[in-house]
Design an enzyme around this catalytic site. Sequence first.
Site, PDB file in Angstrom:
ATOM      1  N   GLY A  98       0.768  -1.248   0.000  1.00 44.09           N
ATOM      2  CA  GLY A  98       0.000   0.000   0.000  1.00 44.09           C
ATOM      3  C   GLY A  98       0.790   1.283   0.000  1.00 44.09           C
ATOM      4  N   ARG A 101      -6.452  -8.689  -8.161  1.00 47.09           N
ATOM      5  CA  ARG A 101      -7.526  -9.439  -8.814  1.00 47.09           C
ATOM      6  C   ARG A 101      -7.979  -8.734 -10.087  1.00 47.09           C
ATOM      7  NH1 ARG A 101      -9.513 -13.469  -6.332  1.00 47.09           N
ATOM      8  NH2 ARG A 101      -8.696 -13.737  -4.222  1.00 47.09           N
ATOM      9  N   LEU A 147     -10.888  -7.557 -12.348  1.00 40.05           N
ATOM     10  CA  LEU A 147     -12.292  -7.240 -12.071  1.00 40.05           C
ATOM     11  C   LEU A 147     -13.201  -7.933 -13.084  1.00 40.05           C
ATOM     12  CD1 LEU A 147     -12.085  -3.395 -11.344  1.00 40.05           C
ATOM     13  CD2 LEU A 147     -11.732  -5.304  -9.771  1.00 40.05           C
ATOM     14  N   HIS A 181       0.095   1.048 -13.265  1.00 35.36           N
ATOM     15  CA  HIS A 181       0.873  -0.093 -13.752  1.00 35.36           C
ATOM     16  C   HIS A 181       2.338   0.318 -13.869  1.00 35.36           C
ATOM     17  CE1 HIS A 181       1.597  -3.890 -15.702  1.00 35.36           C
ATOM     18  NE2 HIS A 181       2.332  -3.245 -16.591  1.00 35.36           N
TER      19      HIS A 181
END
Length: 205
Positions: free
Chosen positions: A12, A91, A93, A109
């Site tokens: 994070g 994950r 989506l 990214h």
Amino acid sequence: MVNIGVLASGRGTNLQAIIEAVEEGRIEGEISIVVSDNPDAYALKRGKQYNIDTQYIDFKEFKSREDYDKKVVECLKEKEVELVVLAGYMRILTPHFIKTYKNKIMNIHPALLPSFPGLHAQRQAIGYGVKVSGCTVHFVDEGMDSGPIILQQAVEVKDDDSEESLAERILREEHQIFPQAIQLFSQGRLIIKGRKVFIKEVNLR
Ligand code: GRF
């Protein structure tokens, strides 16, 4: 003022950069929830430290990816989230999620897309031998790292770079452009036309 929901699976640091930008007024907005699929994500701790609501949702409790995403969407809706920010969310989506928040989901990214999508982008860049890599903030569509590009920042690849050293330099730039992109969204300055995102000039009067 934009109401932001952050999805994060790991340490994070991008979340931290966004929190700091909100605190310092560089983002006109509020983070109303941090959602994670990983109970040990340090991102959850960071959220709590700043009194942001956090929610761990256990993938194993759901029958399918769609059901899982429906739960995540429900959480975001409860908080009236207007912009979903993927900050190291591991994950993919489902179409239901993407349709619900069409053009309202951003991802960061660690490469200059469309080069090196997917996992280990920095390793891919080093392996390919590029001289320049960087990072990209983009809207999320049904593909893998393929949505319209909002901001990019180039980073030089040095001869003696390891995956880690390159990742570290790219990360510093991620922490700059992600909050900037969120602020542009908050100001209503991002106009999507096909694959292109135009940034509206501010009207100084
Ligand atoms: C970053 O490199 C980001 O580009 C990628 O996942 C990583 C997340 O790092 N999508 P952090 O959890 O924000 O520190």
